[in-house]
Design a protein around this motif. Structure first.
Motif: not given
Length: 292
Positions: A4-6, A8, A10-11, A14-15, A18
């Protein structure tokens, strides 16, 4: 699988959701969100192509990526099974090239075995070390490596700011402790990047700081195990004098007066006022009486 975007939260959140993972508070897990800070910390290691680097607690690999891009061969110690699975996929190309491997489990329990295997396989031992560490792990790991007689060429630790201050504290200051002495015996310790809570997710309650430990060029003829024992004994009760703290560990035939007269250090002094060189002298004094 791509990471994921390190940068963010939020990301990252979400990662984790998931892939049915969660942050483990017991492991002191926090992701560093500041990309510029990651690059700065990685640069402190001054990595060259094929440098052997140990990384403690890589998490999802935000710092690992910087090290691998710099050309280092990274051996990562990770205890979280979910993160281990992700790291194997994120950096599989590097692993196939022999540039990346993971040691699973508690670094405090398995670092010695990994070091022994490096020597046994005629591989070069690690020369550099990096980690974002809770205090208890940092203090224990450094003490363990010293006791084992192993020193890295350079270490960069990111720790709680108050822990960083202990690492480079000077004698007769409130932050000076046994941990300060252990760090400064074999290393020159320098403070570096300061990071507020907002640089991490989840956001911790304290500020952090990077600390650089560079191996001292001069050799100190002193047994590591004896040195660690001496330091811990003399700091066992900070407000007591050296004479009071030393008595429980002295050989039965040696008095505190004899010990400190031989060392040339005042028995009524306190450990917090001694220099690293004083502890070296006291450690050698222990060795002198042990041989008698």
């Amino acid at each position: 699988m791509t990471h994921p975007d390190y940068n963010s939260p939020t990301e990252l959140k979400a990662f984790l959701e998931q892939h049915d993972m969660a942050m483990q508070k017991k492991f002191g897990q926090n992701f560093m969100l500041n990309g510029d800070a990651r690059k700065k910390i990685a640069s402190l290691l001054e990595l060259s192509e094929n440098d052997k680097l140990w990384e403690i607690g890589p998490g999802l690999g935000c710092m690992t990526e910087e090290f691998l891009k710099a050309g280092a061969e990274v051996c990562a110690f990770e205890i979280d099974r979910g993160f281990i699975s992700c790291l194997k996929e994120f950096f599989s190309d590097y692993a196939h090239k022999g540039k990346f491997k993971i040691i699973e489990g508690d670094v405090l329990k398995n670092w010695k075995k990994e070091l022994e295997q490096s020597y046994g396989n005629h591989c070069f031992p690690p020369v550099k070390l990096c980690g974002n560490l809770p205090y208890n792990i940092a203090a224990t790991f450094i003490a363990d490596t010293i006791t084992a007689g192993f020193t890295f060429e350079k270490c960069v630790f990111t720790v709680q700011k108050e822990v960083a201050q202990r690492m480079f504290a000077k004698p007769s200051t409130e932050n000076y402790s046994s941990f300060s002495v252990l760090c400064q015996w074999l290393y020159n310790v320098k403070p570096s990047v300061e990071l507020g809570p907002g640089n991490f997710w989840p956001k911790p309650n304290v500020a952090s700081q990077a600390v650089v430990l560079e191996k001292k060029k001069e050799e100190t003829e002193c047994n590591g195990k004896t040195f660690v024992k001496t330091v811990h004994s003399l700091f066992s009760q900070r407000r007591k004098t050296l004479a009071n703290n030393i008595k429980p560990v002295l050989p039965p035939s040696v008095t505190a007066d004899e010990f400190f007269e031989k060392a040339g250090i005042a028995k009524n002094e306190r450990a917090e006022n001694l220099t690293v060189q004083d502890f070296i002298v006291l450690s050698r004094t222990f060795e002198f009486f042990a041989k008698k």
